[in-house]
Design a protein around this motif. Sequence first.
Motif, PDB file in Angstrom:
ATOM      1  N   ARG A 113       0.821  -1.219   0.000  1.00 56.34           N
ATOM      2  CA  ARG A 113       0.000   0.000   0.000  1.00 56.34           C
ATOM      3  C   ARG A 113       0.848   1.260   0.000  1.00 56.34           C
ATOM      4  O   ARG A 113       2.006   1.243   0.420  1.00 56.34           O
ATOM      5  N   ALA A 133       4.891  -2.381   7.664  1.00 61.75           N
ATOM      6  CA  ALA A 133       4.307  -1.616   8.770  1.00 61.75           C
ATOM      7  C   ALA A 133       2.961  -2.199   9.178  1.00 61.75           C
ATOM      8  O   ALA A 133       1.926  -1.849   8.614  1.00 61.75           O
ATOM      9  N   PRO A 134       2.989  -3.094  10.163  1.00 58.80           N
ATOM     10  CA  PRO A 134       1.721  -3.504  10.769  1.00 58.80           C
ATOM     11  C   PRO A 134       1.255  -2.374  11.685  1.00 58.80           C
ATOM     12  O   PRO A 134       2.037  -1.466  11.979  1.00 58.80           O
TER      13      PRO A 134
HETATM   14  O1  TXA Z   1      -4.058   0.638   7.292  1.00 58.24           O
HETATM   15  C1  TXA Z   1      -3.296  -0.324   7.404  1.00 58.24           C
HETATM   16  O2  TXA Z   1      -3.325  -1.285   6.618  1.00 58.24           O
HETATM   17  C2  TXA Z   1      -2.284  -0.301   8.550  1.00 58.24           C
HETATM   18  C3  TXA Z   1      -1.353   0.880   8.350  1.00 58.24           C
HETATM   19  C4  TXA Z   1      -0.241   0.946   9.366  1.00 58.24           C
HETATM   20  O3  TXA Z   1      -0.856   0.867   7.045  1.00 58.24           O
HETATM   21  N1  TXA Z   1      -1.586  -1.539   8.638  1.00 58.24           N
HETATM   22  C5  TXA Z   1      -2.185  -2.668   9.116  1.00 58.24           C
HETATM   23  O4  TXA Z   1      -1.323  -3.748   9.189  1.00 58.24           O
HETATM   24  O5  TXA Z   1      -3.346  -2.721   9.460  1.00 58.24           O
HETATM   25  P1  TXA Z   1      -1.658  -5.045  10.068  1.00 58.24           P
HETATM   26  O6  TXA Z   1      -0.414  -5.864   9.996  1.00 58.24           O
HETATM   27  O7  TXA Z   1      -2.115  -4.647  11.407  1.00 58.24           O
HETATM   28  O8  TXA Z   1      -2.772  -5.773   9.276  1.00 58.24           O
HETATM   29  C6  TXA Z   1      -2.413  -6.327   8.029  1.00 58.24           C
HETATM   30  C7  TXA Z   1      -3.378  -7.369   7.608  1.00 58.24           C
HETATM   31  C8  TXA Z   1      -3.315  -8.631   8.439  1.00 58.24           C
HETATM   32  O9  TXA Z   1      -4.640  -9.027   8.672  1.00 58.24           O
HETATM   33  C9  TXA Z   1      -2.589  -9.614   7.536  1.00 58.24           C
HETATM   34  O10 TXA Z   1      -2.933 -10.936   7.762  1.00 58.24           O
HETATM   35  C10 TXA Z   1      -3.017  -9.168   6.164  1.00 58.24           C
HETATM   36  O11 TXA Z   1      -3.038  -7.760   6.275  1.00 58.24           O
HETATM   37  N2  TXA Z   1      -2.011  -9.513   5.166  1.00 58.24           N
HETATM   38  C11 TXA Z   1      -0.765  -9.013   5.045  1.00 58.24           C
HETATM   39  N3  TXA Z   1      -0.087  -9.611   4.043  1.00 58.24           N
HETATM   40  C12 TXA Z   1      -0.930 -10.505   3.504  1.00 58.24           C
HETATM   41  C13 TXA Z   1      -0.820 -11.452   2.440  1.00 58.24           C
HETATM   42  N4  TXA Z   1       0.305 -11.577   1.750  1.00 58.24           N
HETATM   43  N5  TXA Z   1      -1.896 -12.225   2.167  1.00 58.24           N
HETATM   44  C14 TXA Z   1      -3.034 -12.103   2.883  1.00 58.24           C
HETATM   45  N6  TXA Z   1      -3.200 -11.226   3.919  1.00 58.24           N
HETATM   46  C15 TXA Z   1      -2.172 -10.451   4.212  1.00 58.24           C
END
Ligand code: TXA
Length: 317
Positions: A113, A133-134
């Motif tokens: 993103r 960045a989670p």
């Molecule tokens: O608004 C947002 O997206 C925020 C800000 C900081 O950018 N970030 C965010 O990251 O909410 P996090 O890590 O809290 O949530 C990310 C989500 C998780 O549910 C994760 O499982 C999913 O995205 N995710 C990440 N990479 C993925 C992938 N390759 N395939 C499926 N799901 C994925």
Amino acid sequence: MSTVGHDIKKAAETLRNGGLVAIPTETVYGLAANAFNPDAVARIFEVKKRPYFDPLIVHTHGLEEASGFLQRIPEKAEKLASAFWPGPLTLLLPKKDIIPDLVTAGMVRVAVRVPNHGMTDELLQSIDFPVVAPSANPFGYVSPTTSSHVQKQLGTELDYILDGGECHIGIESTIVGFDDEQTVIYRLGGLEKEQVESVIGPVKILPHSSSNPQAPGMLKSHYSPSKKLIMGEIDSLINQHSNKNFGILRFQSTTEMNGYKNQVILSEAGDLREAAKNLFAALRKLDDMNIELIIAEKAPNHGLGLAINDRLKRASV
Ligand code: TXA
Ligand code: MG
């Protein structure tokens, strides 16, 4: 405690050295590290106490930079990116090997993103790598929408907190992937389903599951305050729990409810955007009150109401 400040150069230098920096975005604060540095990425999982099977979102400053670490960008993805980046949209796209497997929990698609925040944009322009960045909260808890939320929970663990004020959307990005020709919303969020559909036609919303290997972070129970939360029709919930010491999370203001103490209103006028922006701070506020239970009112089921209800539902499991 980690330093909180507005020093973008210091944030960049810390990231270059493999450090962890909390960054402001329009959705929620993120906990950033160099996405190409597996040691730095591993520290994120440790600090958040996040299971390694839950992949991370990679943040960059534009589609062109993203194309450096993606195999290809399908037409629908390109359309969405040009319509909504920078903004609260995350796309799941096939990754190149330069993205460590740790970032994607071994999956072939990486979440990408481009955040819409002036300071973070400047930061991302000044470094020559993308950042993972989670949300900057301990795993499973409510996401942070101010730098003090971050400081309070992770202050001792981070190298720097870049303060960019209150997040103006307040709810995480909408995650979109493509299963053959079908567009799928993996997580409802700050970009409305209707907005996505206006660009590429009908989308499917992936139902939550506690054991969905495709999107492990879509766990049923998530985004939770430490107090028990129940959601639904507010009058009947109050009747059912009248013997308990509860607090109320109301979507909007109604005069007949004004007598109750310990209540937080998301938007006086019932505006969905204002309600989404206030949601996580409201949950934290209720969590800090001297109550045993949070009774939450459902938002209307359209626009950002879908994402608000999704978070409340998962907070209630
Ligand atoms: O608004 C947002 O997206 C925020 C800000 C900081 O950018 N970030 C965010 O990251 O909410 P996090 O890590 O809290 O949530 C990310 C989500 C998780 O549910 C994760 O499982 C999913 O995205 N995710 C990440 N990479 C993925 C992938 N390759 N395939 C499926 N799901 C994925
Ligand atoms: Mg999160």
